[in-house]
Design a protein around this motif. Structure first.
Motif, PDB file in Angstrom:
ATOM      1  N   VAL A 130       0.833  -1.200   0.000  1.00 10.98           N
ATOM      2  CA  VAL A 130       0.000   0.000   0.000  1.00 10.98           C
ATOM      3  C   VAL A 130       0.872   1.255   0.000  1.00 10.98           C
ATOM      4  CG1 VAL A 130      -1.847  -1.212   1.222  1.00 10.98           C
ATOM      5  CG2 VAL A 130      -0.211   0.178   2.522  1.00 10.98           C
ATOM      6  N   ASP A 131       0.269   2.365  -0.372  1.00 13.37           N
ATOM      7  CA  ASP A 131       0.962   3.657  -0.383  1.00 13.37           C
ATOM      8  C   ASP A 131       0.769   4.429   0.912  1.00 13.37           C
ATOM      9  OD1 ASP A 131       1.839   3.722  -3.279  1.00 13.37           O
ATOM     10  OD2 ASP A 131      -0.333   3.505  -3.543  1.00 13.37           O
ATOM     11  N   VAL A 132      -0.295   4.114   1.640  1.00 14.64           N
ATOM     12  CA  VAL A 132      -0.654   4.866   2.834  1.00 14.64           C
ATOM     13  C   VAL A 132      -1.490   3.955   3.718  1.00 14.64           C
ATOM     14  CG1 VAL A 132      -2.705   5.807   1.681  1.00 14.64           C
ATOM     15  CG2 VAL A 132      -1.778   7.000   3.672  1.00 14.64           C
ATOM     16  N   VAL A 133      -1.415   4.166   5.017  1.00 16.46           N
ATOM     17  CA  VAL A 133      -2.260   3.430   5.960  1.00 16.46           C
ATOM     18  C   VAL A 133      -3.433   4.314   6.345  1.00 16.46           C
ATOM     19  CG1 VAL A 133      -2.397   2.419   8.269  1.00 16.46           C
ATOM     20  CG2 VAL A 133      -0.368   2.028   6.847  1.00 16.46           C
ATOM     21  N   LYS A 134      -4.632   3.774   6.196  1.00 14.57           N
ATOM     22  CA  LYS A 134      -5.854   4.488   6.592  1.00 14.57           C
ATOM     23  C   LYS A 134      -6.385   3.845   7.866  1.00 14.57           C
ATOM     24  CE  LYS A 134     -10.008   6.606   6.157  1.00 14.57           C
ATOM     25  NZ  LYS A 134     -10.896   6.196   5.063  1.00 14.57           N
ATOM     26  N   VAL A 135      -6.577   4.638   8.903  1.00 13.32           N
ATOM     27  CA  VAL A 135      -7.125   4.128  10.158  1.00 13.32           C
ATOM     28  C   VAL A 135      -8.414   4.859  10.476  1.00 13.32           C
ATOM     29  CG1 VAL A 135      -5.712   5.734  11.551  1.00 13.32           C
ATOM     30  CG2 VAL A 135      -6.693   3.676  12.604  1.00 13.32           C
ATOM     31  N   LEU A 158      -3.311   4.034  18.756  1.00 11.10           N
ATOM     32  CA  LEU A 158      -2.994   4.929  17.642  1.00 11.10           C
ATOM     33  C   LEU A 158      -1.502   5.225  17.575  1.00 11.10           C
ATOM     34  CD1 LEU A 158      -5.922   7.514  17.715  1.00 11.10           C
ATOM     35  CD2 LEU A 158      -5.488   5.768  15.982  1.00 11.10           C
ATOM     36  N   ARG A 159      -0.872   5.443  18.716  1.00  7.46           N
ATOM     37  CA  ARG A 159       0.572   5.705  18.714  1.00  7.46           C
ATOM     38  C   ARG A 159       1.333   4.504  18.167  1.00  7.46           C
ATOM     39  NH1 ARG A 159      -0.530   8.078  23.785  1.00  7.46           N
ATOM     40  NH2 ARG A 159       0.197   6.191  24.865  1.00  7.46           N
ATOM     41  N   ALA A 160       0.919   3.301  18.567  1.00  5.99           N
ATOM     42  CA  ALA A 160       1.589   2.096  18.081  1.00  5.99           C
ATOM     43  C   ALA A 160       1.407   1.938  16.577  1.00  5.99           C
ATOM     44  CB  ALA A 160       1.054   0.870  18.819  1.00  5.99           C
ATOM     45  N   LEU A 161       0.211   2.209  16.093  1.00  8.21           N
ATOM     46  CA  LEU A 161      -0.068   2.097  14.665  1.00  8.21           C
ATOM     47  C   LEU A 161       0.790   3.061  13.868  1.00  8.21           C
ATOM     48  CD1 LEU A 161      -3.570   1.778  13.070  1.00  8.21           C
ATOM     49  CD2 LEU A 161      -1.980   3.470  12.200  1.00  8.21           C
ATOM     50  N   VAL A 162       0.829   4.315  14.300  1.00  3.80           N
ATOM     51  CA  VAL A 162       1.624   5.317  13.583  1.00  3.80           C
ATOM     52  C   VAL A 162       3.109   4.989  13.664  1.00  3.80           C
ATOM     53  CG1 VAL A 162       2.276   7.752  13.514  1.00  3.80           C
ATOM     54  CG2 VAL A 162      -0.117   7.116  13.880  1.00  3.80           C
ATOM     55  N   ASP A 163       3.566   4.558  14.826  1.00  2.00           N
ATOM     56  CA  ASP A 163       4.974   4.197  14.992  1.00  2.00           C
ATOM     57  C   ASP A 163       5.367   3.073  14.030  1.00  2.00           C
ATOM     58  OD1 ASP A 163       7.566   4.146  16.617  1.00  2.00           O
ATOM     59  OD2 ASP A 163       6.864   2.071  16.833  1.00  2.00           O
ATOM     60  N   GLU A 164       4.525   2.062  13.928  1.00  2.00           N
ATOM     61  CA  GLU A 164       4.838   0.930  13.043  1.00  2.00           C
ATOM     62  C   GLU A 164       4.829   1.367  11.580  1.00  2.00           C
ATOM     63  OE1 GLU A 164       5.839  -3.231  12.721  1.00  2.00           O
ATOM     64  OE2 GLU A 164       5.817  -1.770  14.371  1.00  2.00           O
ATOM     65  N   ALA A 165       3.849   2.171  11.202  1.00  2.00           N
ATOM     66  CA  ALA A 165       3.778   2.638   9.816  1.00  2.00           C
ATOM     67  C   ALA A 165       4.985   3.489   9.452  1.00  2.00           C
ATOM     68  CB  ALA A 165       2.484   3.416   9.594  1.00  2.00           C
ATOM     69  N   HIS A 166       5.338   4.426  10.318  1.00  2.00           N
ATOM     70  CA  HIS A 166       6.479   5.296  10.031  1.00  2.00           C
ATOM     71  C   HIS A 166       7.783   4.508  10.021  1.00  2.00           C
ATOM     72  CE1 HIS A 166       4.287   9.290  11.219  1.00  2.00           C
ATOM     73  NE2 HIS A 166       3.829   8.748  10.109  1.00  2.00           N
ATOM     74  N   LEU A 170       5.705   4.281   5.767  1.00  2.00           N
ATOM     75  CA  LEU A 170       4.362   4.558   5.270  1.00  2.00           C
ATOM     76  C   LEU A 170       3.728   5.729   6.019  1.00  2.00           C
ATOM     77  CD1 LEU A 170       2.888   0.950   4.954  1.00  2.00           C
ATOM     78  CD2 LEU A 170       3.414   2.513   3.074  1.00  2.00           C
ATOM     79  N   PRO A 171       3.088   6.654   5.302  1.00  2.00           N
ATOM     80  CA  PRO A 171       2.317   7.704   5.979  1.00  2.00           C
ATOM     81  C   PRO A 171       1.009   7.138   6.508  1.00  2.00           C
ATOM     82  CG  PRO A 171       2.077   7.919   3.614  1.00  2.00           C
ATOM     83  CD  PRO A 171       3.071   6.798   3.839  1.00  2.00           C
ATOM     84  N   VAL A 172       0.414   7.859   7.441  1.00  2.00           N
ATOM     85  CA  VAL A 172      -0.857   7.446   8.040  1.00  2.00           C
ATOM     86  C   VAL A 172      -1.854   8.583   7.925  1.00  2.00           C
ATOM     87  CG1 VAL A 172      -2.045   6.713  10.145  1.00  2.00           C
ATOM     88  CG2 VAL A 172       0.302   5.952   9.702  1.00  2.00           C
ATOM     89  N   THR A 173      -3.048   8.262   7.470  1.00  2.00           N
ATOM     90  CA  THR A 173      -4.130   9.230   7.507  1.00  2.00           C
ATOM     91  C   THR A 173      -5.266   8.661   8.333  1.00  2.00           C
ATOM     92  OG1 THR A 173      -5.444  10.788   6.199  1.00  2.00           O
ATOM     93  CG2 THR A 173      -5.351   8.502   5.385  1.00  2.00           C
ATOM     94  N   ALA A 174      -5.873   9.516   9.146  1.00  2.00           N
ATOM     95  CA  ALA A 174      -6.887   9.072  10.099  1.00  2.00           C
ATOM     96  C   ALA A 174      -8.251   9.643   9.757  1.00  2.00           C
ATOM     97  CB  ALA A 174      -6.501   9.479  11.520  1.00  2.00           C
TER      98      ALA A 174
END
Length: 358
Positions: A130-135, A158-166, A170-174
């Motif tokens: 994927v290009d981006v993680v959507k949560v 949320l912090r864990a999700l963003v930490d893993e993506a970064h 991968l960027p994260v959009t919420a």
């Protein structure tokens, strides 16, 4: 200019970079019940419908779009098809969004919970490409039993999700409607917010003091849900219409704060949100205080930058992708010119057939 170049006659037009929609759902068919309609199609039928939707967007000048929620990761297939098919816009894909068990859009198949659960969900998406993680940081309007104002994940998740993506690049959009979900998403380090509506159960909150400063300090992009096409017999739900004045007031404050505002139309979710809806957002951007030039930048150059494509999209310059929209008239003087399309070029290929002079 190369000696063998074709010269295209388009008198009276203004050339714009191709438009960029930061939030669409190609798998949703813009019907009154897009999730129900999706359930009636198999993967092959859904993929074909997604390509049709993407082409509709391209004909309106949307040459780049970000799909923020599909089924079976089919948007990755549309992305791949676009590389060989000039009738398709460029696609960035989130695949299946991450939600909670029974949460908003859980029918798409992306449920996860707990710190290790969300980390594993991010890793799965990374492996799929994927290009981006959507949560789905909050609930939403399209899922029975889901409350848009209610958070779905804890701040720790949320912090864990963003930490893993970064960590994986991968960027994260919420997706975040309610105030608590917005605040937690910003604190977790997300790269962008979808909707940012500050909805309560029956109204809209004031933006908490200092939050816009924090959003600007962190560089969080605000992908606002603007743009709609009126459809006879289909009205905006009364509960949404009553919230509209406060939503506009909050968005006006966001713009005045200097935050990076782009437009994610949420195309596909309703009849008033067809996949070619983005040009209609110029009117709404004007309502929150943007000049015509600033509004055009929000759906071209700035949107490309937010998607990480600012080095090749969103401008008409040597070395950039030749995504070009030609409109009849000057949209800086007449914003309605955005709808008078004379030609669209996707990566240099014409979707229309303007006159060519050898």
């Amino acid at each position: 200019m190369p000696e063998d170049a074709d010269v295209v006659d388009l008198p009276g037009v203004t050339l714009l970079p191709g438009l960029v929609d930061t939030h669409v759902h190609l798998a949703f068919d813009a019907s009154p019940d897009p999730i129900g309609a999706l359930a009636t199609r198999d993967a092959a039928e859904t993929f074909a419908a997604m390509c049709v939707a993407a082409r509709r967007a391209a004909r309106a000048g949307v040459t780049t779009l970000r799909d923020l929620g599909d089924v079976d990761y089919l948007a990755l297939g549309v992305r791949a098809a676009a590389r060989a098919d000039w009738t398709l816009p460029d696609v960035l894909a989130a695949g299946v969004p991450i939600t909670t068990p029974g949460g908003h859009c859980h029918v798409l198949g992306g449920a996860a919970s707990g710190v290790e659960g969300v980390r594993a969900a991010v890793r799965e998406r990374h492996e799929r490409g994927v290009d981006v993680v959507k949560v789905m940081a909050s609930g939403g309007n399209m899922t029975a039993g889901s409350r848009p104002e209610a958070p779905q994940f804890t701040a720790e998740e949320l912090r864990a999700l963003v930490d893993e993506a970064h960590r994986l690049g991968l960027p994260v959009t919420a997706h975040a409607h309610g105030t608590a979900a917005i605040v937690d998403s910003v604190a977790s380090g997300v790269d962008s917010l979808e909707h940012a509506s500050f909805m309560t159960a029956d109204a809209v909150d004031d933006i908490p003091h200092g939050l816009l400063d924090e959003i600007q300090r962190r560089g969080v992009a605000l992908s606002l849900t603007l743009g709609l096409k009126p459809v006879e017999g289909f009205a905006m739900p009364p509960e949404m219409a009553s919230r509209r004045p406060k939503l506009i007031a909050n968005a006006t404050a966001m713009r005045a704060s200097g935050a990076r505002i782009v437009v994610g139309t949420d195309a596909g979710i309703a009849p008033i949100k067809p996949h070619d809806v983005l040009p209609t957002a110029l009117v709404h951007l004007a309502q929150i205080g943007m000049s015509p030039a600033e509004a055009l930048h929000a759906i071209t150059g700035r949107a490309a930058e937010v998607l990480g494509l600012g080095d090749r999209k969103g401008k008409i310059l040597p070395g950039y992708d030749a995504d070009i929209l030609a409109v009849d008239g000057d949209p800086l003087r007449d914003p309605a010119a955005i709808h008078r399309i004379r030609a669209v070029y996707v990566r240099g290929a014409a979707l229309t057939a303007p006159a060519i002079r050898p």
